[in-house]
Design an enzyme around this catalytic site. Structure first.
Site, PDB file in Angstrom:
ATOM      1  N   ASP A   1      -4.286  11.949  -9.998  1.00 56.34           N
ATOM      2  CA  ASP A   1      -4.932  10.643 -10.034  1.00 56.34           C
ATOM      3  C   ASP A   1      -4.026   9.679  -9.273  1.00 56.34           C
ATOM      4  O   ASP A   1      -3.024   9.210  -9.809  1.00 56.34           O
ATOM      5  CB  ASP A   1      -5.122  10.175 -11.493  1.00 56.34           C
TER       6      ASP A   1
ATOM      7  N   HIS B   1      -1.813  -5.170 -20.762  1.00 59.39           N
ATOM      8  CA  HIS B   1      -3.256  -5.079 -20.492  1.00 59.39           C
ATOM      9  C   HIS B   1      -4.043  -4.555 -21.696  1.00 59.39           C
ATOM     10  O   HIS B   1      -5.268  -4.628 -21.724  1.00 59.39           O
ATOM     11  CB  HIS B   1      -3.524  -4.142 -19.316  1.00 59.39           C
TER      12      HIS B   1
HETATM   13 ZN   LIG Z   1       1.890  -4.907 -13.458  1.00 58.23          ZN
END
Ligand SMILES: [Zn+2]
Length: 766
Positions: A114, A229
């Site tokens: 990936d 995130h």
């Molecule tokens: Zn970053």
């Protein structure tokens, strides 16, 4: 994180109800750990922590310690000594900085192809640690082995279903792991992900414990996977659990804090942290990020400057979108001085958490920015004047191994109190950076007095978001990419040269004082300079001024010159000297001349009080004279600036951030003189804040000149600040007076054409 669009999947769903649930507290994990974090009966340790193994210690729980090689031996004489107690021990070997890590965090890795995810690899940690070791920094820290966060602690932010889903990945086959990973945006799971991610959270919590129990002043947690995130019920952008957001919740719940600042200098927008705290006024979240008008991952409208938080939390989300790549040291420092720090001083945090991603540093393929590793020392130092220096940096991104590891070392050095290496390159913010700064100041002005007062600029394109996707401006393998790589490797090797030229000096701070000595308490590692410059030299300089002929003044001058010579010769980094009151101005005159004739290429003199610039000093650009509270200058000129001393805390902070530091960073001096003259009017916290912040521009070379009538308390606090400790707090924030604000706006108008770091808005294109 990737350049392509978000995939459909759980990351798209945001669940506002999570906020309310989390705010109510008592968010539960599964099974036996389902108790509220931080609440426990008297005598029993909080959930998730064992009772302290150190029988002589009364800390709330155990903080497992890895004895530091070369570190405190006496403090770890028993089988286990709690770091909280080591710090309080009286043998002078307490460490100021914690380093939290665990080698198990290198276990998770990508098991299939990936290209988007392959950059998040174990070498990120091993290289950074290796470099810390090589540069002798690891050994200077209190090393803590990361513990796993409990499920109750994960539950401070994440839903029980999500925690249980991640727990379940431990037994999945590679094929199943890949299928699950594909449901999220730029995420991969490995059978050890759950263990690693719990260690990453645990490391952040342990660091918070170590700092808030006073075991250390500050610290750094080197962790994988990153966290900023990650959302309540979704992994995202390599992040599994939100390390820093959980640490902030934990600091509130476990340690009872009310105001926490999160500074996210990773090059990506930490949308996960934003969502978690967007209606919470107790957590101020600042993020700068590569944005390119919405063309850069994660392509969110809410990453723009006008996303300021919601409800009670309006103004507590501060987004600074970078709309071009290539932002460098001047842009980053300007963003701190003109956006983050004014707001942060007004907010007055009790703890600073850094989402310390280094994909915003030069050479990083994700960020494509140009800030050098040295810049991160400066940013760290600028944050250390907040919250009494309680700063916890937790690793986020950073994918160029050399740039990442050098930047990590620069942060560690700043946390340890070492002077920052001077910044190189032109200190002139990009036009696009100024547009971003102007936008965010305009968007935040309704919420922060300190931004309103520094002169309001009209809001600039309130929404700069565009849905149209664009290719990366620098495609891998292309000529621009190769040029950027060459630039990065030059910058990174020049840091090694700079370190060689500016080794960490064994004596960081020295004092040359006479009359103050009796009552003065100095930190153990501050050197008392007892010597004097050779009599002949002292007498020769004294001939310039009648006031220096007097015995006491002459003796003091000899000591001042001896100290100055030590700084100019590179034996000592910074110093404090005192002289009898009538001799201060002539002594300052001698110090300026001696410095300019003996190695200082550019000398910044910050003279506070009734002090005049030596009249016959050459106006050749080698000296910048900045007078606070002196005579009113007829008209400011590029190298002679005079400003009244503001009467309020807000006014003083504005004066330092909006005028003194932009001039100092723009001038790039190699020595800073701070002279506190007659009627200087500064209180101890103000004087020490000024000295502390002025350590940055000249790589720590600061000489403070005082009157002998000054208090010993001032000299003692100054010595600690020059050693890298945080200055005492300024007290409650009070607005700058309209007159003080006007004075600053006037000076900016007069000077910003010459001193670009003063700009807070993009110049109008005619
Ligand atoms: Zn970053």
């Amino acid at each position: 994180m990737g350049q392509h669009g978000p995939r459909p999947g759980p990351q798209a769903s945001r669940q506002p109800s999570s906020r309310q649930a989390a705010l109510r507290g008592g968010v539960l994990g599964a099974g036996s750990e389902s108790e509220e974090v931080g609440k426990s009966g008297p005598g029993s340790p909080p959930v998730g922590l064992l009772p302290c193994l150190d029988s002589a210690c009364s800390c709330p729980g155990s903080l497992p310690v890895v004895p530091a090689p070369g570190g405190c031996k006496e403090g770890t004489g028993s089988a286990f000594t709690c770091p909280a107690r080591v710090a309080q021990s009286d043998h002078g070997c307490a460490m100021r900085t914690a380093l939290v890590h665990h080698e198990d965090m290198t276990a998770a890795r990508l098991l299939w192809e990936d290209p988007e995810c392959e950059i998040e690899r174990p070498e990120r940690l091993t290289t950074a640690l290796e470099r810390l070791r090589q540069w002798g920094l690891e050994q200077r820290c209190l090393q803590l082995a990361a513990r796993e966060a409990s499920e109750a602690e994960l539950g401070l932010v994440h839903s029980p279903e999500y925690v249980s889903l991640v727990r379940g990945t431990q037994t999945l086959s590679t094929r199943e792991l890949q299928a699950l990973s594909g449901q999220y945006d730029a995420v991969y799971f490995h059978p050890s992900t759950f263990h690693c991610a719990r260690l990453a959270v645990g490391a952040a919590l342990q660091l918070v414990d170590a700092v808030l129990t006073g075991a250390v002043h500050n610290g750094l947690a080197l962790v994988r996977p990153p966290g900023h995130h990650s959302q309540r019920a979704a992994a995202n952008g390599f992040c599994v659990f939100n390390n820093v957001a959980i640490a902030a919740k934990y600091a509130k719940q476990r340690h009872g804090l009310h105001r926490i600042l999160i500074v996210d200098w990773d090059v990506h927008h930490g949308q996960g942290i934003q969502y978690i705290f967007e209606d919470d006024p107790s957590v101020l979240y600042f993020s700068w990020h590569r944005y390119e008008h919405g063309h850069f991952w994660p392509y969110l409208r809410e990453s723009d400057a006008d996303a300021v938080g919601q409800g009670q939390g309006r103004g507590f989300t501060v987004n600074l979108p970078w709309n071009q790549v290539g932002m460098g040291n001047a842009d980053y420092v300007a963003a701190f001085l003109h956006v983050l720090l004014p707001v942060a001083f007004e907010f007055d945090p009790e703890l600073v958490l850094i989402s310390a991603g280094f994909d915003s540093a030069i050479g990083d393929p994700e960020g494509q920015m140009r800030a050098t590793p040295q810049c991160f020392s400066h940013l760290t130092q600028l944050l250390q004047v907040l919250a009494g220096g309680r700063v916890c940096a937790v690793l986020e991104g950073g994918y160029h191994l050399e740039s990442l590891s050098q930047s990590v070392c620069m942060v560690a050095k700043a946390l340890l109190g070492d002077p920052a290496l001077p910044l190189s390159g032109p200190m002139e913010p990009h036009h696009s950076a100024l547009e971003s700064i102007q936008s965010v100041r305009a968007a935040q002005a309704p919420h922060w007095k300190s931004l309103r007062q520094q002169g309001s600029t009209p809001i600039l394109n309130p929404s700069t978001y565009s849905l149209e996707r664009r290719a990366s401006p620098v495609s891998p393998g292309g000529p621009k990419f190769k040029a950027a790589e060459a630039q990065a490797s030059a910058a990174l090797s020049s840091l090694l040269d700079q370190l060689h030229l500016n080794p960490t000096l064994p004596v960081r701070t020295a004092v040359a004082l006479t009359a103050l000595d009796a009552a003065l308490v100095l930190p153990a590692d501050v050197l008392r300079k007892e010597g004097s410059a050779p009599q002949e030299e002292t007498r020769a300089w004294a001939r310039l001024h009648e006031a220096l002929a007097q015995d006491k003044a002459l003796t003091a001058l000899g000591k001042v010159l001896h100290l100055l010579n030590g700084i100019l010769d590179g034996q000592v980094s910074s110093g404090i000297a005192a002289t009898p009151e009538p001799a201060l101005a002539p002594t300052l005159d001698v110090v300026i001349r001696r410095s300019l004739s003996h190695g200082a290429r550019r000398l910044l003199c910050v003279a506070v009080g009734q002090l005049d610039r030596p009249t016959d000093l050459a106006d050749d650009g080698r000296n910048l004279w900045l007078n606070i509270r002196g005579k009113e200058a007829a008209a400011p000129s590029k190298f002679q600036v005079s400003v009244p001393l503001p009467g309020t805390t807000g006014g003083f902070v504005s004066c330092v951030l909006a005028l003194v530091l932009p001039l100092a960073y723009g001038f790039q001096p190699d020595l800073v003189l701070v002279a506190l003259g007659p009627a200087h009017g500064l209180q101890v916290p103000q004087a020490t804040l000024l000295a502390s912040l002025l350590r940055g521009p000249a790589g720590g070379r600061v000489l403070v000149l005082l009157e002998q009538g000054s208090t010993s308390q001032l000299a003692g606090v100054l010595a600690r600040v020059l050693q890298g400790e945080a200055p005492p707090g300024l007290g409650p924030f009070s607005m700058a007076s309209p007159e003080d604000t006007q004075a600053l706006i006037y000076l900016r108008g007069q000077l910003e054409a010459e001193w670009k770091m003063l700009q807070v808005a993009a110049p109008q294109v005619p």
